[in-house]
Design an enzyme around this catalytic site. Structure first.
Site, PDB file in Angstrom:
ATOM      1  N   THR A 137       0.828  -1.214   0.000  1.00  7.49           N
ATOM      2  CA  THR A 137       0.000   0.000   0.000  1.00  7.49           C
ATOM      3  C   THR A 137       0.864   1.267   0.000  1.00  7.49           C
ATOM      4  OG1 THR A 137      -1.624  -1.223   1.289  1.00  7.49           O
ATOM      5  CG2 THR A 137      -1.826   1.191   1.295  1.00  7.49           C
ATOM      6  N   ASP A 341     -22.698  -3.309  23.640  1.00 10.98           N
ATOM      7  CA  ASP A 341     -24.040  -2.839  24.004  1.00 10.98           C
ATOM      8  C   ASP A 341     -24.546  -3.601  25.234  1.00 10.98           C
ATOM      9  OD1 ASP A 341     -26.719  -1.753  23.682  1.00 10.98           O
ATOM     10  OD2 ASP A 341     -27.231  -3.691  22.787  1.00 10.98           O
ATOM     11  N   LEU A 343     -22.880  -4.966  27.546  1.00 11.08           N
ATOM     12  CA  LEU A 343     -22.130  -4.615  28.753  1.00 11.08           C
ATOM     13  C   LEU A 343     -22.467  -3.209  29.272  1.00 11.08           C
ATOM     14  CD1 LEU A 343     -20.454  -7.192  27.983  1.00 11.08           C
ATOM     15  CD2 LEU A 343     -18.492  -6.016  28.945  1.00 11.08           C
ATOM     16  N   GLU A 368      -6.334  -5.671   3.990  1.00  7.49           N
ATOM     17  CA  GLU A 368      -6.396  -6.915   3.195  1.00  7.49           C
ATOM     18  C   GLU A 368      -7.602  -6.934   2.264  1.00  7.49           C
ATOM     19  OE1 GLU A 368      -4.579  -9.136   2.417  1.00  7.49           O
ATOM     20  OE2 GLU A 368      -2.942  -9.027   3.864  1.00  7.49           O
TER      21      GLU A 368
HETATM   22  P1  TGC Z   1      -6.772  -7.851 -11.834  1.00  3.39           P
HETATM   23  O1  TGC Z   1      -6.689  -7.387 -13.262  1.00  3.39           O
HETATM   24  O2  TGC Z   1      -8.102  -8.265 -11.303  1.00  3.39           O
HETATM   25  O3  TGC Z   1      -5.748  -9.028 -11.582  1.00  3.39           O
HETATM   26  C1  TGC Z   1      -4.412  -8.992 -12.042  1.00  3.39           C
HETATM   27  C2  TGC Z   1      -3.935 -10.428 -12.122  1.00  3.39           C
HETATM   28  O4  TGC Z   1      -3.902 -10.977 -10.816  1.00  3.39           O
HETATM   29  C3  TGC Z   1      -4.824 -12.072 -10.699  1.00  3.39           C
HETATM   30  N1  TGC Z   1      -5.460 -11.974  -9.379  1.00  3.39           N
HETATM   31  C4  TGC Z   1      -5.158 -12.799  -8.378  1.00  3.39           C
HETATM   32  N2  TGC Z   1      -4.341 -13.858  -8.319  1.00  3.39           N
HETATM   33  C5  TGC Z   1      -4.261 -14.510  -7.150  1.00  3.39           C
HETATM   34  N3  TGC Z   1      -4.968 -14.135  -6.058  1.00  3.39           N
HETATM   35  C6  TGC Z   1      -5.799 -13.071  -6.075  1.00  3.39           C
HETATM   36  N4  TGC Z   1      -6.466 -12.723  -4.988  1.00  3.39           N
HETATM   37  C7  TGC Z   1      -5.923 -12.353  -7.289  1.00  3.39           C
HETATM   38  N5  TGC Z   1      -6.638 -11.259  -7.665  1.00  3.39           N
HETATM   39  C8  TGC Z   1      -6.336 -11.047  -8.949  1.00  3.39           C
HETATM   40  C9  TGC Z   1      -5.793 -11.894 -11.835  1.00  3.39           C
HETATM   41  O5  TGC Z   1      -6.374 -13.122 -12.216  1.00  3.39           O
HETATM   42  C10 TGC Z   1      -4.907 -11.324 -12.903  1.00  3.39           C
HETATM   43  O6  TGC Z   1      -4.146 -12.404 -13.452  1.00  3.39           O
HETATM   44  P2  TGC Z   1      -3.743 -12.429 -15.012  1.00  3.39           P
HETATM   45  O7  TGC Z   1      -3.083 -13.744 -15.209  1.00  3.39           O
HETATM   46  O8  TGC Z   1      -5.019 -12.271 -15.769  1.00  3.39           O
HETATM   47  O9  TGC Z   1      -2.809 -11.263 -15.204  1.00  3.39           O
HETATM   48  O10 TGC Z   1      -6.107  -6.738 -10.921  1.00  3.39           O
HETATM   49  P3  TGC Z   1      -6.616  -5.329 -10.483  1.00  3.39           P
HETATM   50  O11 TGC Z   1      -5.461  -4.417 -10.511  1.00  3.39           O
HETATM   51  O12 TGC Z   1      -7.844  -4.946 -11.287  1.00  3.39           O
HETATM   52  O13 TGC Z   1      -6.974  -5.591  -8.945  1.00  3.39           O
HETATM   53  C11 TGC Z   1      -8.051  -6.241  -8.492  1.00  3.39           C
HETATM   54  C12 TGC Z   1      -8.278  -5.995  -6.984  1.00  3.39           C
HETATM   55  C13 TGC Z   1      -8.999  -4.684  -6.736  1.00  3.39           C
HETATM   56  C14 TGC Z   1      -9.163  -7.144  -6.545  1.00  3.39           C
HETATM   57  C15 TGC Z   1      -6.940  -6.007  -6.202  1.00  3.39           C
HETATM   58  O14 TGC Z   1      -6.181  -4.895  -6.525  1.00  3.39           O
HETATM   59  C16 TGC Z   1      -7.138  -6.015  -4.698  1.00  3.39           C
HETATM   60  O15 TGC Z   1      -7.279  -7.102  -4.128  1.00  3.39           O
HETATM   61  N6  TGC Z   1      -7.133  -4.833  -4.014  1.00  3.39           N
HETATM   62  C17 TGC Z   1      -7.157  -4.763  -2.550  1.00  3.39           C
HETATM   63  C18 TGC Z   1      -5.770  -4.388  -2.057  1.00  3.39           C
HETATM   64  C19 TGC Z   1      -5.398  -5.096  -0.789  1.00  3.39           C
HETATM   65  O16 TGC Z   1      -6.038  -6.029  -0.353  1.00  3.39           O
HETATM   66  N7  TGC Z   1      -4.288  -4.685  -0.197  1.00  3.39           N
HETATM   67  C20 TGC Z   1      -3.792  -5.357   0.974  1.00  3.39           C
HETATM   68  C21 TGC Z   1      -2.426  -4.825   1.374  1.00  3.39           C
HETATM   69  S1  TGC Z   1      -1.585  -5.805   2.593  1.00  3.39           S
HETATM   70  C22 TGC Z   1      -2.456  -5.567   4.004  1.00  3.39           C
HETATM   71  O17 TGC Z   1      -3.441  -4.934   4.057  1.00  3.39           O
HETATM   72  C23 TGC Z   1      -1.911  -6.238   5.231  1.00  3.39           C
HETATM   73  S2  TGC Z   1      -2.890  -5.957   6.618  1.00  3.39           S
HETATM   74  C24 TGC Z   1      -2.088  -6.717   7.891  1.00  3.39           C
HETATM   75  C25 TGC Z   1      -2.590  -8.101   8.146  1.00  3.39           C
HETATM   76  O18 TGC Z   1      -2.704  -8.931   7.224  1.00  3.39           O
HETATM   77  O19 TGC Z   1      -2.885  -8.434   9.303  1.00  3.39           O
HETATM   78  P1  FAD Z   2      -9.143   3.403  -0.144  1.00  2.00           P
HETATM   79  O1  FAD Z   2      -8.683   2.458  -1.197  1.00  2.00           O
HETATM   80  O2  FAD Z   2      -8.873   4.849  -0.347  1.00  2.00           O
HETATM   81  O3  FAD Z   2     -10.694   3.172   0.083  1.00  2.00           O
HETATM   82  C1  FAD Z   2     -11.509   4.123   0.799  1.00  2.00           C
HETATM   83  C2  FAD Z   2     -12.975   3.689   0.641  1.00  2.00           C
HETATM   84  O4  FAD Z   2     -13.332   3.670  -0.757  1.00  2.00           O
HETATM   85  C3  FAD Z   2     -13.244   2.269   1.165  1.00  2.00           C
HETATM   86  O5  FAD Z   2     -14.508   2.231   1.772  1.00  2.00           O
HETATM   87  C4  FAD Z   2     -13.245   1.426  -0.102  1.00  2.00           C
HETATM   88  O6  FAD Z   2     -14.044   0.233   0.022  1.00  2.00           O
HETATM   89  C5  FAD Z   2     -13.867   2.411  -1.105  1.00  2.00           C
HETATM   90  N1  FAD Z   2     -13.489   2.073  -2.472  1.00  2.00           N
HETATM   91  C6  FAD Z   2     -12.262   2.116  -3.058  1.00  2.00           C
HETATM   92  N2  FAD Z   2     -12.332   1.717  -4.328  1.00  2.00           N
HETATM   93  C7  FAD Z   2     -13.615   1.370  -4.563  1.00  2.00           C
HETATM   94  C8  FAD Z   2     -14.327   0.856  -5.687  1.00  2.00           C
HETATM   95  N3  FAD Z   2     -13.717   0.581  -6.860  1.00  2.00           N
HETATM   96  N4  FAD Z   2     -15.656   0.643  -5.575  1.00  2.00           N
HETATM   97  C9  FAD Z   2     -16.307   0.898  -4.397  1.00  2.00           C
HETATM   98  N5  FAD Z   2     -15.697   1.388  -3.291  1.00  2.00           N
HETATM   99  C10 FAD Z   2     -14.360   1.607  -3.393  1.00  2.00           C
HETATM  100  N6  FAD Z   2      -0.963  -2.443   3.593  1.00  2.00           N
HETATM  101  C11 FAD Z   2       0.199  -3.085   3.291  1.00  2.00           C
HETATM  102  O7  FAD Z   2       0.640  -3.088   2.152  1.00  2.00           O
HETATM  103  N7  FAD Z   2       0.877  -3.757   4.259  1.00  2.00           N
HETATM  104  C12 FAD Z   2       0.469  -3.804   5.552  1.00  2.00           C
HETATM  105  O8  FAD Z   2       1.120  -4.434   6.395  1.00  2.00           O
HETATM  106  C13 FAD Z   2      -0.731  -3.109   5.906  1.00  2.00           C
HETATM  107  N8  FAD Z   2      -1.152  -3.070   7.191  1.00  2.00           N
HETATM  108  C14 FAD Z   2      -2.225  -2.290   7.535  1.00  2.00           C
HETATM  109  C15 FAD Z   2      -2.537  -2.110   8.886  1.00  2.00           C
HETATM  110  C16 FAD Z   2      -3.580  -1.267   9.239  1.00  2.00           C
HETATM  111  C17 FAD Z   2      -3.887  -1.045  10.697  1.00  2.00           C
HETATM  112  C18 FAD Z   2      -4.374  -0.658   8.246  1.00  2.00           C
HETATM  113  C19 FAD Z   2      -5.551   0.206   8.616  1.00  2.00           C
HETATM  114  C20 FAD Z   2      -4.051  -0.815   6.917  1.00  2.00           C
HETATM  115  C21 FAD Z   2      -2.972  -1.622   6.541  1.00  2.00           C
HETATM  116  N9  FAD Z   2      -2.571  -1.761   5.202  1.00  2.00           N
HETATM  117  C22 FAD Z   2      -1.436  -2.425   4.874  1.00  2.00           C
HETATM  118  C23 FAD Z   2      -3.260  -0.984   4.161  1.00  2.00           C
HETATM  119  C24 FAD Z   2      -4.600  -1.594   3.726  1.00  2.00           C
HETATM  120  O9  FAD Z   2      -4.416  -2.705   2.922  1.00  2.00           O
HETATM  121  C25 FAD Z   2      -5.384  -0.483   3.009  1.00  2.00           C
HETATM  122  O10 FAD Z   2      -5.777   0.428   4.012  1.00  2.00           O
HETATM  123  C26 FAD Z   2      -6.591  -1.039   2.258  1.00  2.00           C
HETATM  124  O11 FAD Z   2      -6.184  -1.801   1.152  1.00  2.00           O
HETATM  125  C27 FAD Z   2      -7.532   0.090   1.788  1.00  2.00           C
HETATM  126  O12 FAD Z   2      -6.826   1.120   1.197  1.00  2.00           O
HETATM  127  P2  FAD Z   2      -7.083   2.649   1.664  1.00  2.00           P
HETATM  128  O13 FAD Z   2      -6.987   2.695   3.140  1.00  2.00           O
HETATM  129  O14 FAD Z   2      -6.141   3.485   0.884  1.00  2.00           O
HETATM  130  O15 FAD Z   2      -8.560   2.952   1.286  1.00  2.00           O
END
Ligand code: TGC
Ligand code: FAD
Length: 389
Positions: A137, A341, A343, A368
């Site tokens: 991110t 709530d 509690l 995530e």
């Molecule tokens: P898109 O065009 O849909 O996909 C690109 C290519 O990737 C493949 N793909 C996946 N493959 C494996 N697992 C998945 N979950 C996959 N999702 C997509 C897809 O099939 C494609 O493959 P190919 O062969 O056709 O090239 O990609 P997009 O850029 O349109 O993105 C789709 C979207 C929005 C679902 C993706 O960007 C997304 O999941 N966004 C959310 C971001 C997110 O979750 N960030 C997390 C950061 S880490 C974190 O938050 C850690 S928190 C701490 C903790 O875990 O406790």
């Molecule tokens: P945004 O993407 O700006 O989204 C804001 C709002 O818009 C949300 O309600 C979302 O659902 C909505 N939105 C966005 N796009 C759309 C759409 N196309 N259609 C409809 N609604 C939409 N990231 C890492 O890489 N590594 C980490 O270790 C990590 N740890 C984290 C720990 C904490 C405590 C937190 C809070 C976040 C962490 N993250 C990490 C980041 C996390 O993955 C992002 O916060 C998350 O992916 C959402 O991104 P954003 O906060 O920029 O929200």
């Protein structure tokens, strides 16, 4: 003596677990009672993470426990899920730390790393001697990581990284960061050690959620790393998204742990709190709330167990994992709010757990992949139509 936590099992799901899985769960349950819960109020108030917990989790083999070889425990995915469930029964911050270490640092090294990288890092990460973080991110790219701006350029036989990462769990305490950056060949993953010149991390202040967790900004200013630090098998954003599946799977289980803690607390409180000369548990409206909580926990457990078994057979699809993450975190948050709530005023102090879990789960709902992003992932799967743009 702290009361033993019995768990929640309305549908006899224990019958579907192996003896090893139950043993792993009991070990972690006791660890949480002995080592995590006594620390949460102090660290929650201070906004700090007890780094020594990482070695303690390592000693028990809890880090990257579903990976094989290189000192990892090599457990099945259900046992792995149960570990994260129990850790989050303690606090979402502890589960986050373990999730990031196992699913977002050890998994990519295991899956996409060179043999030398695996041998260098996996035993140390598994034991907790080293801590890792995962930088995907950025300030302007959260839900849409495909736009990330961090750049890695080839220079002098190595790579030079420039850019920023935001909201990075374990960021300040990590010895190594898995960093996703844009190169001439698309997005690739890199390992950046904390002492590389040009790399710095700074904790984000003022968090009202996940207070017992290190959440940091990472900054890369002409940060030079050798060629051997690229994760050689990474190829495009897809590699990063594969790591997210591992983490989302663990979060689905973890949310059940937080929900169980809140439910357990609400039942106990309702049975002992007297109003209108009766325990509040005797009122129909309170019973309805408890029934709703238990029903959602049971449904969430079933989702976890089946997606875990599918994962063990190599059949769990990313969209199925999205459904479990989306559903379980949503209902865990509702359960935490309902417990708070029940509690009454007592629910707002950190002597009780429910409000801490509630504010933590607000982050878990966002990270995530937000709840709504998972809605769109499943919506696309059903219809074949992307509604992201
Ligand atoms: P898109 O065009 O849909 O996909 C690109 C290519 O990737 C493949 N793909 C996946 N493959 C494996 N697992 C998945 N979950 C996959 N999702 C997509 C897809 O099939 C494609 O493959 P190919 O062969 O056709 O090239 O990609 P997009 O850029 O349109 O993105 C789709 C979207 C929005 C679902 C993706 O960007 C997304 O999941 N966004 C959310 C971001 C997110 O979750 N960030 C997390 C950061 S880490 C974190 O938050 C850690 S928190 C701490 C903790 O875990 O406790
Ligand atoms: P945004 O993407 O700006 O989204 C804001 C709002 O818009 C949300 O309600 C979302 O659902 C909505 N939105 C966005 N796009 C759309 C759409 N196309 N259609 C409809 N609604 C939409 N990231 C890492 O890489 N590594 C980490 O270790 C990590 N740890 C984290 C720990 C904490 C405590 C937190 C809070 C976040 C962490 N993250 C990490 C980041 C996390 O993955 C992002 O916060 C998350 O992916 C959402 O991104 P954003 O906060 O920029 O929200």
């Amino acid at each position: 003596m702290t009361k033993k936590f019995q768990g929640v099992d309305y549908y006899s799901l224990d019958d579907l677990l192996s003896e090893e899985e139950k043993m792993v769960r009991e070990t972690v349950r006791q660890f949480v009672t002995d080592k995590v819960l006594p620390r949460v109020a102090e660290h929650g108030r201070a906004g700090t993470f007890p780094a020594e917990l990482v070695t303690e989790m390592g000693e028990l083999g809890l880090l990257g426990a579903n990976l094989k070889g290189y000192g990892c425990a090599g457990l099945g995915n259900v046992a792995y899920g149960l570990i994260l469930q129990e850790l989050e029964r303690g606090d979402s911050g502890v589960r986050s730390c373990a999730s990031v270490q196992g699913a977002l640092v050890m998994y990519p090294i295991h899956q996409f790393g060179s043999e030398a990288q695996k041998e260098k890092w996996l035993p140390r990460l598994s034991s907790g001697e080293a801590i890792g973080c995962f930088g995907l991110t950025e300030p302007d790219f959260g839900s849409n990581p495909a736009g990330l701006l961090t750049k890695a350029e080839k220079k002098d036989g190595g790579w030079v990284i420039n850019g920023r990462k935001r909201w990075i769990t374990n960021g300040s305490m990590a010895h190594v960061a898995v960093v996703w950056a844009r190169t001439d060949e698309g997005i690739r993953g890199f390992l950046v050690e904390k002492d590389r010149p040009g790399f710095s991390a700074k904790e984000i202040e003022g968090k009202l959620s996940l207070r017992m967790s290190d959440t940091s900004d990472l900054l890369f200013e002409d940060c030079a790393i050798p060629e051997e630090n690229i994760l050689p098998e990474t190829s495009g954003l897809k590699s990063a998204l594969k790591c997210l599946n591992q983490a989302r799977f663990g979060i689905a289980w973890g949310a059940v742990g937080a929900a169980m803690a809140c439910y357990d607390e609400a039942v106990e409180y309702a049975k002992t709190r007297i109003q209108f000369d009766k325990p509040i548990a005797s009122f129909q409206l309170v019973q309805r709330k408890l029934v709703g909580m238990l029903t959602e926990i049971t449904k969430a457990q079933l989702l976890c167990l089946q997606v875990g078994r599918l994962k063990e057979q190599g059949k769990a699809r990313a969209q199925q994992i999205s459904m479990a993450k989306r559903n379980n975190v949503y209902h865990a948050l509702e359960i935490a709010r309902t417990a708070r709530d029940i509690l009454g005023a007592s629910g707002i102090v950190d002597e009780y757990q429910c409000m801490r879990h509630m504010v933590n789960l607000e982050s878990v709902k966002t990270y995530e992949g937000t709840h709504d992003i998972h809605t769109l992932i499943i919506g696309q799967d059903i219809t074949g139509i992307s509604a992201f743009e």
